[in-house]
Write a protein that holds these residues in place. Structure first.
Motif, PDB file in Angstrom:
ATOM      1  N   LEU A 176      -9.627  88.273  19.643  1.00  0.00           N
ATOM      2  CA  LEU A 176      -9.734  87.144  21.020  1.00  0.00           C
ATOM      3  C   LEU A 176     -10.209  88.414  22.438  1.00  0.00           C
ATOM      4  CD1 LEU A 176      -5.918  86.023  21.611  1.00  0.00           C
ATOM      5  CD2 LEU A 176      -8.645  84.613  21.229  1.00  0.00           C
ATOM      6  N   SER A 177     -10.556  90.000  21.923  1.00  0.00           N
ATOM      7  CA  SER A 177     -11.004  91.017  22.674  1.00  0.00           C
ATOM      8  C   SER A 177     -12.558  90.404  22.997  1.00  0.00           C
ATOM      9  CB  SER A 177     -10.958  92.359  22.498  1.00  0.00           C
ATOM     10  OG  SER A 177      -9.515  92.726  23.010  1.00  0.00           O
ATOM     11  N   ALA A 207     -12.775  86.178  24.163  1.00  0.00           N
ATOM     12  CA  ALA A 207     -12.237  85.422  26.080  1.00  0.00           C
ATOM     13  C   ALA A 207     -13.051  86.031  26.561  1.00  0.00           C
ATOM     14  CB  ALA A 207     -10.741  86.195  25.954  1.00  0.00           C
ATOM     15  N   LEU A 248     -12.127  82.747  29.421  1.00  0.00           N
ATOM     16  CA  LEU A 248     -10.492  83.220  30.429  1.00  0.00           C
ATOM     17  C   LEU A 248     -11.158  84.217  31.188  1.00  0.00           C
ATOM     18  CD1 LEU A 248      -9.348  82.628  26.463  1.00  0.00           C
ATOM     19  CD2 LEU A 248     -10.372  80.859  28.146  1.00  0.00           C
ATOM     20  N   ASP A 308      -7.884  86.455  32.152  1.00  0.00           N
ATOM     21  CA  ASP A 308      -6.840  86.944  32.172  1.00  0.00           C
ATOM     22  C   ASP A 308      -5.605  86.648  31.322  1.00  0.00           C
ATOM     23  OD1 ASP A 308      -8.401  89.639  32.296  1.00  0.00           O
ATOM     24  OD2 ASP A 308      -7.324  90.327  33.745  1.00  0.00           O
ATOM     25  N   HIS A 322      -6.551  84.269  28.442  1.00  0.00           N
ATOM     26  CA  HIS A 322      -6.754  85.409  27.286  1.00  0.00           C
ATOM     27  C   HIS A 322      -4.730  85.892  26.840  1.00  0.00           C
ATOM     28  CE1 HIS A 322      -7.910  89.056  25.529  1.00  0.00           C
ATOM     29  NE2 HIS A 322      -7.529  88.827  24.772  1.00  0.00           N
ATOM     30  N   TYR A 333      -3.129  84.450  23.215  1.00  0.00           N
ATOM     31  CA  TYR A 333      -2.710  85.021  22.011  1.00  0.00           C
ATOM     32  C   TYR A 333      -1.111  85.307  21.447  1.00  0.00           C
ATOM     33  CZ  TYR A 333      -0.797  89.943  19.950  1.00  0.00           C
ATOM     34  OH  TYR A 333      -0.493  91.018  19.789  1.00  0.00           O
TER      35      TYR A 333
END
Length: 96
Positions: free
Chosen positions: A69-70, A73, A78, A80, A83, A87
């Motif tokens: 996802l890092s 995103a 997305l 924060d 994101h 997750y």
């Protein structure tokens, strides 16, 4: 003279970028309510499905999802919070 001006402009631009707001990385679960997890699922389905087939939540462990996802995103644009919700949804679905 042109090199001096260009160097000054680039230096100032670099300072402005480095002083901008920083994205907060996901480091672990935050949202646990069923409403927030449902919102994470919706964001996952709508945002990730635009570019590729949705991966199975069991594809990665918690750390694997942080790493994936890092990278993804920002491509999905997305926020924060979005994101984090994605997750949290993925790791909750992975534990079922």
């Amino acid at each position: 003279m042109k090199k001096l001006i260009l160097g000054t402009v680039l230096g100032v631009a670099g300072m402005l970028v480095s002083c901008g707001p920083k994205s907060v990385a996901v480091t672990g679960p935050k949202y646990t309510s069923s409403e927030q997890l449902a919102q994470g699922k919706t964001i996952f389905e709508n945002s990730c499905n635009r570019c590729h087939k949705l991966p199975d939540p069991a594809k990665h462990d918690d750390q694997g999802w942080i790493n994936t996802l890092s990278r993804m995103a920002p491509k999905a644009k997305l926020s924060d919070d979005q994101h984090q919700m994605v997750y949290d949804y993925l790791i909750s679905a992975n534990k079922k």
